[in-house]
Design a protein around this motif. Sequence first.
Motif, PDB file in Angstrom:
ATOM      1  N   ASP A  88       0.933  -1.299  -0.439  1.00 46.79           N
ATOM      2  CA  ASP A  88       0.025   0.098  -0.177  1.00 46.79           C
ATOM      3  C   ASP A  88       0.700   1.044  -0.044  1.00 46.79           C
ATOM      4  N   SER A  89       0.573   2.260  -1.279  1.00 44.63           N
ATOM      5  CA  SER A  89       1.928   3.366  -0.686  1.00 44.63           C
ATOM      6  C   SER A  89       1.888   3.853   0.018  1.00 44.63           C
ATOM      7  N   SER A 150       9.321  -1.330  -6.046  1.00 48.08           N
ATOM      8  CA  SER A 150       7.501  -1.502  -4.688  1.00 48.08           C
ATOM      9  C   SER A 150       8.510  -0.720  -3.566  1.00 48.08           C
ATOM     10  N   TRP A 273      -7.026  -3.088  -9.903  1.00 46.95           N
ATOM     11  CA  TRP A 273      -6.049  -2.658  -8.073  1.00 46.95           C
ATOM     12  C   TRP A 273      -6.435  -0.812  -8.682  1.00 46.95           C
ATOM     13  N   TRP A 277      -8.368   1.167  -5.243  1.00 48.78           N
ATOM     14  CA  TRP A 277      -7.400   2.659  -5.421  1.00 48.78           C
ATOM     15  C   TRP A 277      -8.325   3.117  -5.064  1.00 48.78           C
ATOM     16  N   ARG A 287      -5.116  -0.313   1.423  1.00 51.16           N
ATOM     17  CA  ARG A 287      -5.450  -1.281  -0.082  1.00 51.16           C
ATOM     18  C   ARG A 287      -5.019  -2.896  -0.008  1.00 51.16           C
ATOM     19  N   SER A 290      -2.734  -4.177  -5.005  1.00 51.61           N
ATOM     20  CA  SER A 290      -1.868  -2.436  -5.442  1.00 51.61           C
ATOM     21  C   SER A 290      -1.330  -2.320  -6.772  1.00 51.61           C
ATOM     22  N   ARG A 291      -0.742  -1.952  -6.880  1.00 49.84           N
ATOM     23  CA  ARG A 291       0.066  -1.275  -8.664  1.00 49.84           C
ATOM     24  C   ARG A 291       0.676  -3.015  -8.549  1.00 49.84           C
TER      25      ARG A 291
END
Length: 334
Positions: A88-89, A150, A273, A277, A287, A290-291
Amino acid sequence: MNLVTGGTGLVGAHLLLHLLQNGEKVKALFRTENSIIKTKKLFNQFNQNDLFHQIEWVEGDVNNIPSLEIAFENISTVYHCAALISFDSKDEALLRKVNIEGTANMVNLALAFGVNSFCYVSSIAALGDLSENETIITEETEWNPEKPHSDYALSKYGAEMEIWRAQQEGLNCVIVNPGVILGSGFWDKGSGEIFTKIANGLPFYTKGSTGFVAVEDVVKIMYILQKENISGERFTIVGENINFHTISFTIAECLKVKRPFFYAKPFFTGLYWRLDWIFAELFFQPRRFSRATAKSLHSTDFYSNKKIKDKLNYSFLPIKEYCSSISSFYSKNG
């Protein structure tokens, strides 16, 4: 005396069991009393309750230096298994805090307390990036900072830099880079979720591939590396390179449930994804997909385990047979 961080997680808990079965004395960090329950259940699963009570638990955190100073008393060997795993960003800062700063704290105290040896559990995510003429990722594959990684991979790579810095300052260090670690006892996170989701009827599969390894192999190798005083090296710990659809079908067969039936193409995972988001932003939820996860599900990376096999003359557990044994534990305790 051995100190284990992450003793309430998959690798750390199995490592504690392995160390105690080999007559070692251990301390283990924990953050909350509740987190110890799963480790206790794991020992119970293997009928090793007496060994569980030999663990010296120390309340602490890798970012709480006073608690670590207590934990490091009379320690000769450290196994640093604790880490945050997230794609998760929003967790970028926390990943750096736990995985990089936490590792820096650990090696700094290991140096200060005169620890003999330090084993760090990294990840294949921290290995290098293939160039155009390469097909197999090894310990020598060069990390390319120009390629996308990542936040988790960056944090593990940064943690490895702290390990090598400590090695230069006099600490005997060794790094293991496991693939996807399969093991029993932790069914609600990590690879354990694979078994739970498939048991609950996961419909999707992808055709990417990566390296898989049994947790028993990971902890055995870590123990052998420390006992043989091997330092200044890193080792890729992968039993087999397997397609995701193969591993998911195998687990479904072992669990005797319907196997995933819908091939999720890159377009589908890319859409998913993005929707995840949007929902996370609108409803302030963490999340779930994710990407980076979407990308990994379609990557076809191949990892070499030649170095560790040659170094220790080691034979890995066959993944299909291991999935069968884990499935048996899941059916009883999942």
